[in-house]
Scaffold this motif. Structure first.
Motif, PDB file in Angstrom:
ATOM      1  N   LYS A   1      13.225   0.793  -6.620  1.00 55.16           N
ATOM      2  CA  LYS A   1      12.075   0.069  -6.190  1.00 55.16           C
ATOM      3  C   LYS A   1      12.462  -1.270  -6.082  1.00 55.16           C
ATOM      4  O   LYS A   1      12.101  -2.067  -5.251  1.00 55.16           O
ATOM      5  CB  LYS A   1      10.969   0.308  -7.426  1.00 55.16           C
ATOM      6  CG  LYS A   1       9.847  -0.767  -7.391  1.00 55.16           C
ATOM      7  CD  LYS A   1       8.777  -0.555  -5.841  1.00 55.16           C
ATOM      8  CE  LYS A   1       7.916  -1.468  -6.076  1.00 55.16           C
ATOM      9  NZ  LYS A   1       7.971  -2.795  -5.475  1.00 55.16           N
TER      10      LYS A   1
ATOM     11  N   VAL B   1       3.475   6.349  -5.237  1.00 50.58           N
ATOM     12  CA  VAL B   1       3.266   6.604  -6.761  1.00 50.58           C
ATOM     13  C   VAL B   1       2.314   7.644  -6.867  1.00 50.58           C
ATOM     14  O   VAL B   1       2.437   8.718  -7.825  1.00 50.58           O
ATOM     15  CB  VAL B   1       3.038   5.325  -7.631  1.00 50.58           C
ATOM     16  CG1 VAL B   1       2.742   5.775  -8.945  1.00 50.58           C
ATOM     17  CG2 VAL B   1       4.481   4.485  -7.536  1.00 50.58           C
ATOM     18  N   PHE B   2       1.494   7.657  -6.401  1.00 51.77           N
ATOM     19  CA  PHE B   2       0.162   8.682  -6.543  1.00 51.77           C
ATOM     20  C   PHE B   2       0.444   9.994  -5.921  1.00 51.77           C
ATOM     21  O   PHE B   2       0.502  11.039  -6.429  1.00 51.77           O
ATOM     22  CB  PHE B   2      -1.032   8.275  -5.623  1.00 51.77           C
ATOM     23  CG  PHE B   2      -1.971   9.093  -5.729  1.00 51.77           C
ATOM     24  CD1 PHE B   2      -2.939   9.452  -6.751  1.00 51.77           C
ATOM     25  CD2 PHE B   2      -2.653   9.973  -4.874  1.00 51.77           C
ATOM     26  CE1 PHE B   2      -4.064  10.393  -7.122  1.00 51.77           C
ATOM     27  CE2 PHE B   2      -3.709  10.903  -4.851  1.00 51.77           C
ATOM     28  CZ  PHE B   2      -4.293  11.080  -5.795  1.00 51.77           C
TER      29      PHE B   2
ATOM     30  N   MET C   1       0.800  -1.162   0.099  1.00 53.58           N
ATOM     31  CA  MET C   1      -0.038   0.081   0.055  1.00 53.58           C
ATOM     32  C   MET C   1       0.936   1.210  -0.126  1.00 53.58           C
ATOM     33  O   MET C   1       0.503   2.067  -0.610  1.00 53.58           O
ATOM     34  CB  MET C   1      -0.857   0.171   1.266  1.00 53.58           C
ATOM     35  CG  MET C   1      -1.873   1.186   1.159  1.00 53.58           C
ATOM     36  SD  MET C   1      -2.864   0.798  -0.210  1.00 53.58           S
ATOM     37  CE  MET C   1      -4.399   1.861   0.739  1.00 53.58           C
TER      38      MET C   1
ATOM     39  N   TRP D   1       3.666   1.829  -1.327  1.00 49.44           N
ATOM     40  CA  TRP D   1       4.223   2.002  -2.842  1.00 49.44           C
ATOM     41  C   TRP D   1       3.129   2.690  -3.800  1.00 49.44           C
ATOM     42  O   TRP D   1       3.639   3.516  -4.308  1.00 49.44           O
ATOM     43  CB  TRP D   1       4.714   0.691  -3.433  1.00 49.44           C
ATOM     44  CG  TRP D   1       6.083   0.290  -2.779  1.00 49.44           C
ATOM     45  CD1 TRP D   1       5.963  -0.842  -2.144  1.00 49.44           C
ATOM     46  CD2 TRP D   1       7.344   0.860  -2.829  1.00 49.44           C
ATOM     47  NE1 TRP D   1       7.344  -1.125  -1.614  1.00 49.44           N
ATOM     48  CE2 TRP D   1       8.234  -0.005  -2.186  1.00 49.44           C
ATOM     49  CE3 TRP D   1       7.907   1.918  -3.481  1.00 49.44           C
ATOM     50  CZ2 TRP D   1       9.392   0.132  -2.099  1.00 49.44           C
ATOM     51  CZ3 TRP D   1       9.099   2.022  -3.577  1.00 49.44           C
ATOM     52  CH2 TRP D   1      10.214   1.262  -2.822  1.00 49.44           C
ATOM     53  N   LEU D   2       2.019   2.345  -3.672  1.00 48.14           N
ATOM     54  CA  LEU D   2       0.848   2.941  -4.342  1.00 48.14           C
ATOM     55  C   LEU D   2       0.665   4.116  -3.942  1.00 48.14           C
ATOM     56  O   LEU D   2       0.298   5.086  -4.857  1.00 48.14           O
ATOM     57  CB  LEU D   2      -0.366   1.942  -4.345  1.00 48.14           C
ATOM     58  CG  LEU D   2      -1.310   2.262  -4.953  1.00 48.14           C
ATOM     59  CD1 LEU D   2      -1.052   1.896  -6.442  1.00 48.14           C
ATOM     60  CD2 LEU D   2      -2.793   1.278  -4.564  1.00 48.14           C
ATOM     61  N   VAL D   3       0.549   4.684  -2.705  1.00 49.08           N
ATOM     62  CA  VAL D   3       0.402   5.976  -2.129  1.00 49.08           C
ATOM     63  C   VAL D   3       1.498   6.714  -2.439  1.00 49.08           C
ATOM     64  O   VAL D   3       1.351   7.844  -3.080  1.00 49.08           O
ATOM     65  CB  VAL D   3       0.391   5.787  -0.596  1.00 49.08           C
ATOM     66  CG1 VAL D   3       0.525   7.328   0.125  1.00 49.08           C
ATOM     67  CG2 VAL D   3      -1.073   5.189  -0.287  1.00 49.08           C
TER      68      VAL D   3
END
Length: 104
Positions: A101, A7-8, A1, A3-5
């Motif tokens: 990453k 990137v956003f 989660m 990583w997703l945050v």
């Protein structure tokens, strides 16, 4: 989660950087508001991601994503010229982000 945050949040960095340029020194209200909202949400997302990810890696990815997207947007809209060298250097940034990453 995280990583997703992250990137956003990197995408939002490109949004606030672009809005800052379009705000003309904060004299245009629309881009100024977009800048402020995107900046706060982007920083909050970076802070959230840093709870689980190493600070250096998270910051490098955030900056790399934001910088790359900002330049790509500027080139796509004609604000900035396109050259083979710029594309090579952008690919180097993206490669560095992917590499960070991969080893994180």
């Amino acid at each position: 989660m995280a990583w997703l945050v992250l990137v956003f949040s990197g995408i939002l960095e490109a949004v606030w950087a672009t809005a800052l340029g379009r705000s003309e020194g904060f004299t245009r209200p629309g881009p100024s508001v977009v800048f402020g909202v995107a900046l706060v949400v982007s920083m909050a997302g970076l802070a959230y991601a840093m709870r689980e990810l190493p600070v250096g890696t998270a910051y490098a990815l955030w900056v790399g994503i934001g910088a790359s997207l900002t330049v790509l947007y500027s080139m796509a809209t004609g604000v900035e010229s396109v050259s083979a060298l710029k594309v090579v250097f952008l690919l180097m940034i993206v490669g560095g982000v992917v590499g960070l990453k991969a080893v994180a």
